[in-house]
Design a protein around this motif. Structure first.
Motif, PDB file in Angstrom:
ATOM      1  N   GLY A   1       0.745  -1.202  -0.057  1.00 18.25           N
ATOM      2  CA  GLY A   1      -0.020  -0.099   0.003  1.00 18.25           C
ATOM      3  C   GLY A   1       0.742   1.235   0.212  1.00 18.25           C
TER       4      GLY A   1
ATOM      5  N   ASN B   1      -3.736   2.392  -3.099  1.00 12.60           N
ATOM      6  CA  ASN B   1      -4.250   3.064  -1.899  1.00 12.60           C
ATOM      7  C   ASN B   1      -4.326   4.450  -2.208  1.00 12.60           C
ATOM      8  OD1 ASN B   1      -4.203   3.314   0.805  1.00 12.60           O
ATOM      9  ND2 ASN B   1      -2.046   3.102   1.408  1.00 12.60           N
TER      10      ASN B   1
ATOM     11  N   GLU C   1     -10.611  11.259   2.741  1.00  9.50           N
ATOM     12  CA  GLU C   1     -10.416   9.861   3.196  1.00  9.50           C
ATOM     13  C   GLU C   1      -8.665  10.015   3.642  1.00  9.50           C
ATOM     14  OE1 GLU C   1     -11.491   7.497   0.253  1.00  9.50           O
ATOM     15  OE2 GLU C   1     -13.403   7.189   0.469  1.00  9.50           O
TER      16      GLU C   1
ATOM     17  N   ARG D   1      -4.886   3.695   3.492  1.00  9.14           N
ATOM     18  CA  ARG D   1      -4.528   2.619   4.251  1.00  9.14           C
ATOM     19  C   ARG D   1      -3.080   2.917   4.950  1.00  9.14           C
ATOM     20  NH1 ARG D   1      -4.633  -1.085   0.481  1.00  9.14           N
ATOM     21  NH2 ARG D   1      -2.547  -1.710   0.444  1.00  9.14           N
TER      22      ARG D   1
ATOM     23  N   GLU E   1       1.041  -1.886   8.075  1.00 11.19           N
ATOM     24  CA  GLU E   1       0.904  -2.827   9.126  1.00 11.19           C
ATOM     25  C   GLU E   1       2.085  -2.630  10.290  1.00 11.19           C
ATOM     26  OE1 GLU E   1       1.579  -7.444  10.131  1.00 11.19           O
ATOM     27  OE2 GLU E   1       0.844  -6.946   8.123  1.00 11.19           O
TER      28      GLU E   1
END
Length: 82
Positions: free
Chosen positions: A24, A54, A60, A63, A66
């Motif tokens: 992403g 992404n 917005e 993403r 992680e």
């Protein structure tokens, strides 16, 4: 399966985004290279949301990678990746 296509190893997942390897995030200077992982760009550029998978719409947030978290201390908030 076509004869030139090799099966994936057990537990391996197919990558769907060639720019970021499904992370992403890409290198801001080289948006065709992942920002992290085995094919990560090593130029030292900042990370940027992958334009292919992404891209966030107006209002917005893209993403996040992680392990991404926001830390708050006496000086305010900080973005940190683990």
């Amino acid at each position: 399966m076509p004869s030139d296509e090799k099966p994936l190893a057990a537990g391996a997942m197919a990558t769907t985004c060639a720019n970021c390897d499904d992370l992403g995030w890409v290198c801001e200077n080289h948006p065709d290279r992942p920002w992290d992982g085995a094919r990560a760009c090593t130029c030292g550029g900042a990370g940027a949301p992958c334009p292919a998978c992404n891209a966030a719409g107006e209002g917005e947030v893209p993403r996040m990678p992680e392990g991404f978290r926001v830390e708050v201390d006496k000086d305010g908030w900080r973005h940190c990746a683990l």
